[in-house]
Design a protein around this motif. Structure first.
Motif, PDB file in Angstrom:
ATOM      1  N   ILE A  37       0.837  -1.202   0.000  1.00 28.40           N
ATOM      2  CA  ILE A  37       0.000   0.000   0.000  1.00 28.40           C
ATOM      3  C   ILE A  37       0.872   1.252   0.000  1.00 28.40           C
ATOM      4  CG2 ILE A  37      -1.600   1.349   1.424  1.00 28.40           C
ATOM      5  CD1 ILE A  37      -2.863  -1.377   2.237  1.00 28.40           C
ATOM      6  N   PHE A  38       1.971   1.208   0.747  1.00 29.00           N
ATOM      7  CA  PHE A  38       2.851   2.368   0.813  1.00 29.00           C
ATOM      8  C   PHE A  38       3.530   2.636  -0.530  1.00 29.00           C
ATOM      9  CE2 PHE A  38       5.783   5.266   2.982  1.00 29.00           C
ATOM     10  CZ  PHE A  38       4.910   5.833   3.891  1.00 29.00           C
ATOM     11  N   VAL A  39       3.879   1.570  -1.259  1.00 32.57           N
ATOM     12  CA  VAL A  39       4.424   1.757  -2.617  1.00 32.57           C
ATOM     13  C   VAL A  39       3.375   2.431  -3.495  1.00 32.57           C
ATOM     14  CG1 VAL A  39       5.258   0.599  -4.693  1.00 32.57           C
ATOM     15  CG2 VAL A  39       6.035  -0.195  -2.479  1.00 32.57           C
ATOM     16  N   GLY A  40       2.135   1.962  -3.397  1.00 37.23           N
ATOM     17  CA  GLY A  40       1.059   2.571  -4.171  1.00 37.23           C
ATOM     18  C   GLY A  40       0.843   4.032  -3.808  1.00 37.23           C
ATOM     19  N   LEU A  41       0.925   4.349  -2.519  1.00 40.89           N
ATOM     20  CA  LEU A  41       0.776   5.741  -2.089  1.00 40.89           C
ATOM     21  C   LEU A  41       1.926   6.612  -2.586  1.00 40.89           C
ATOM     22  CD1 LEU A  41      -0.545   5.327   1.569  1.00 40.89           C
ATOM     23  CD2 LEU A  41      -1.806   6.134  -0.438  1.00 40.89           C
ATOM     24  N   SER A  42       3.124   6.042  -2.668  1.00 44.71           N
ATOM     25  CA  SER A  42       4.261   6.820  -3.181  1.00 44.71           C
ATOM     26  C   SER A  42       4.059   7.147  -4.656  1.00 44.71           C
ATOM     27  CB  SER A  42       5.579   6.075  -2.957  1.00 44.71           C
ATOM     28  OG  SER A  42       5.633   4.903  -3.728  1.00 44.71           O
ATOM     29  N   VAL A  43       3.544   6.195  -5.425  1.00 44.28           N
ATOM     30  CA  VAL A  43       3.257   6.458  -6.841  1.00 44.28           C
ATOM     31  C   VAL A  43       2.145   7.500  -6.960  1.00 44.28           C
ATOM     32  CG1 VAL A  43       2.371   5.452  -8.984  1.00 44.28           C
ATOM     33  CG2 VAL A  43       4.054   4.199  -7.622  1.00 44.28           C
ATOM     34  N   LEU A  44       1.114   7.374  -6.134  1.00 45.07           N
ATOM     35  CA  LEU A  44       0.005   8.323  -6.180  1.00 45.07           C
ATOM     36  C   LEU A  44       0.460   9.736  -5.818  1.00 45.07           C
ATOM     37  CD1 LEU A  44      -3.038   8.814  -6.546  1.00 45.07           C
ATOM     38  CD2 LEU A  44      -3.298   8.300  -4.104  1.00 45.07           C
ATOM     39  N   SER A  45       1.259   9.869  -4.772  1.00 43.40           N
ATOM     40  CA  SER A  45       1.736  11.205  -4.387  1.00 43.40           C
ATOM     41  C   SER A  45       2.646  11.790  -5.461  1.00 43.40           C
ATOM     42  CB  SER A  45       2.447  11.157  -3.032  1.00 43.40           C
ATOM     43  OG  SER A  45       3.620  10.397  -3.124  1.00 43.40           O
ATOM     44  N   TRP A  46       3.500  10.954  -6.065  1.00 44.93           N
ATOM     45  CA  TRP A  46       4.354  11.419  -7.164  1.00 44.93           C
ATOM     46  C   TRP A  46       3.486  11.905  -8.325  1.00 44.93           C
ATOM     47  CZ3 TRP A  46       4.645   9.186 -12.088  1.00 44.93           C
ATOM     48  CH2 TRP A  46       5.624   9.719 -12.916  1.00 44.93           C
ATOM     49  N   TRP A  47       2.458  11.157  -8.659  1.00 51.77           N
ATOM     50  CA  TRP A  47       1.598  11.506  -9.794  1.00 51.77           C
ATOM     51  C   TRP A  47       0.848  12.805  -9.529  1.00 51.77           C
ATOM     52  CZ3 TRP A  47       1.516   9.853 -14.584  1.00 51.77           C
ATOM     53  CH2 TRP A  47       0.441  10.182 -15.397  1.00 51.77           C
ATOM     54  N   LEU A  48       0.376  12.985  -8.291  1.00 50.91           N
ATOM     55  CA  LEU A  48      -0.361  14.201  -7.958  1.00 50.91           C
ATOM     56  C   LEU A  48       0.538  15.433  -7.925  1.00 50.91           C
ATOM     57  CD1 LEU A  48      -2.759  12.856  -5.186  1.00 50.91           C
ATOM     58  CD2 LEU A  48      -3.332  13.447  -7.549  1.00 50.91           C
ATOM     59  N   MET A  49       1.804  15.252  -7.545  1.00 50.64           N
ATOM     60  CA  MET A  49       2.741  16.377  -7.474  1.00 50.64           C
ATOM     61  C   MET A  49       3.350  16.709  -8.835  1.00 50.64           C
ATOM     62  SD  MET A  49       4.695  15.554  -3.907  1.00 50.64           S
ATOM     63  CE  MET A  49       5.673  17.055  -3.921  1.00 50.64           C
ATOM     64  N   TRP A  50       3.348  15.753  -9.768  1.00 46.04           N
ATOM     65  CA  TRP A  50       3.947  15.963 -11.093  1.00 46.04           C
ATOM     66  C   TRP A  50       3.158  17.049 -11.826  1.00 46.04           C
ATOM     67  CZ3 TRP A  50       8.419  14.165 -12.994  1.00 46.04           C
ATOM     68  CH2 TRP A  50       8.661  14.313 -14.345  1.00 46.04           C
ATOM     69  N   PRO A  51       3.853  18.019 -12.420  1.00 40.77           N
ATOM     70  CA  PRO A  51       3.140  19.120 -13.089  1.00 40.77           C
ATOM     71  C   PRO A  51       2.426  18.649 -14.351  1.00 40.77           C
ATOM     72  CG  PRO A  51       5.496  19.263 -13.506  1.00 40.77           C
ATOM     73  CD  PRO A  51       5.307  18.167 -12.508  1.00 40.77           C
ATOM     74  N   GLU A  52       1.315  19.315 -14.650  1.00 42.44           N
ATOM     75  CA  GLU A  52       0.586  19.005 -15.877  1.00 42.44           C
ATOM     76  C   GLU A  52       1.394  19.479 -17.071  1.00 42.44           C
ATOM     77  OE1 GLU A  52      -3.429  20.295 -15.984  1.00 42.44           O
ATOM     78  OE2 GLU A  52      -3.841  19.607 -13.937  1.00 42.44           O
ATOM     79  N   SER A  53       1.253  18.741 -18.178  1.00 40.12           N
ATOM     80  CA  SER A  53       2.066  19.060 -19.349  1.00 40.12           C
ATOM     81  C   SER A  53       1.243  18.865 -20.614  1.00 40.12           C
ATOM     82  CB  SER A  53       3.297  18.152 -19.376  1.00 40.12           C
ATOM     83  OG  SER A  53       4.025  18.342 -20.555  1.00 40.12           O
ATOM     84  N   ASP A  54       1.584  19.638 -21.638  1.00 40.35           N
ATOM     85  CA  ASP A  54       0.947  19.471 -22.945  1.00 40.35           C
ATOM     86  C   ASP A  54       1.583  18.329 -23.727  1.00 40.35           C
ATOM     87  OD1 ASP A  54      -0.616  21.641 -22.341  1.00 40.35           O
ATOM     88  OD2 ASP A  54       0.709  23.078 -23.337  1.00 40.35           O
ATOM     89  N   ILE A  55       2.744  17.876 -23.279  1.00 39.25           N
ATOM     90  CA  ILE A  55       3.460  16.795 -23.957  1.00 39.25           C
ATOM     91  C   ILE A  55       2.756  15.476 -23.658  1.00 39.25           C
ATOM     92  CG2 ILE A  55       5.664  15.593 -24.144  1.00 39.25           C
ATOM     93  CD1 ILE A  55       7.006  18.141 -23.103  1.00 39.25           C
ATOM     94  N   ASP A  56       2.652  14.624 -24.670  1.00 37.09           N
ATOM     95  CA  ASP A  56       2.040  13.309 -24.500  1.00 37.09           C
ATOM     96  C   ASP A  56       3.061  12.377 -23.845  1.00 37.09           C
ATOM     97  OD1 ASP A  56       0.240  11.216 -24.680  1.00 37.09           O
ATOM     98  OD2 ASP A  56       0.900  10.654 -26.698  1.00 37.09           O
ATOM     99  N   LEU A  57       2.888  12.129 -22.551  1.00 37.98           N
ATOM    100  CA  LEU A  57       3.815  11.294 -21.799  1.00 37.98           C
ATOM    101  C   LEU A  57       3.256   9.887 -21.630  1.00 37.98           C
ATOM    102  CD1 LEU A  57       4.752  13.869 -19.023  1.00 37.98           C
ATOM    103  CD2 LEU A  57       6.179  13.158 -20.935  1.00 37.98           C
ATOM    104  N   GLU A  58       4.129   8.893 -21.797  1.00 40.48           N
ATOM    105  CA  GLU A  58       3.739   7.495 -21.608  1.00 40.48           C
ATOM    106  C   GLU A  58       4.415   6.970 -20.358  1.00 40.48           C
ATOM    107  OE1 GLU A  58       4.801   5.375 -25.118  1.00 40.48           O
ATOM    108  OE2 GLU A  58       3.567   6.620 -26.424  1.00 40.48           O
TER     109      GLU A  58
END
Length: 193
Positions: A141-162
């Motif tokens: 669960i903590f690994v999942g929360l780390s991915v979620l927090s990283w995703w929420l903190m990552w800035p929005e971008s116009d670039i198509d990221l995979e």
């Protein structure tokens, strides 16, 4: 005379899943491709890989590969002036912050999964299985929360990221750790009545 130990098959499954989650979570920290993008134009293409701490760009024209940490990119960005530059600098700072928060959380989750691995070994030879399974699930669960927090903190971008390899490893580690927490139930389904 041979010594026989009555091993619990549910604990063996939990140990295998927990070790797998530990290896994937640890490797996702150092992986250089959490997000990736490719931009093509004519005879050339530029590929950018974003890790937790740096960005690597490669140019197909002259096979030039350049790696810059978010910290150095931010320092270079602050030296320039303009309103657009401030927005770009803020995005780079957000990338840096997201990466370091994720690294800290992934290190904590790796420690949890390491403790769970030791406890799973002990439960395999007869100790209780409930606490090691709980710690494995908490680590996942903590690994999942780390991915979620990283995703929420990552800035929005116009670039198509995979999604890159590091992000996939972290997500599989989260799922595997969580499944290890329910290994006793899963093993009872396998064994049958």
């Amino acid at each position: 005379p041979a010594v026989t130990v009555n091993r619990k098959s549910g604990a063996q499954l939990a140990l295998a899943l927990t070790v797998f989650a530990l290896v994937l979570a640890s490797n996702s920290i150092i992986n250089e491709s959490w997000l990736t993008t490719t931009q093509e134009g004519g005879d050339f293409s530029i590929t950018a890989d974003y890790s937790l701490t740096e960005m690597t760009t490669s140019n197909s024209v002259n096979d030039d590969v350049e790696t810059d940490s978010y910290e150095s990119l931010y320092d270079d960005c602050k030296d320039q002036e303009g309103e657009e530059i401030e927005a770009i600098c803020a995005d780079i700072k957000d990338m840096h912050d997201a990466g370091y928060v994720a690294i800290i959380m992934l290190i904590v989750s790796s420690i949890l999964l390491l403790v769970a691995t030791v406890m799973q070994v002990r439960s395999m030879i007869g100790m209780g299985q409930r606490v090691p399974n709980l710690i494995s699930a908490i680590g996942g669960i903590f690994v999942g929360l780390s991915v979620l927090s990283w995703w929420l903190m990552w800035p929005e971008s116009d670039i198509d990221l995979e999604w890159g390899q590091g992000l996939w490893m972290a997500l599989v580690a989260a799922g595997t750790g969580l499944i290890a927490g329910f290994s006793g139930t899963i093993q009872s389904w396998i064994d049958g009545p």
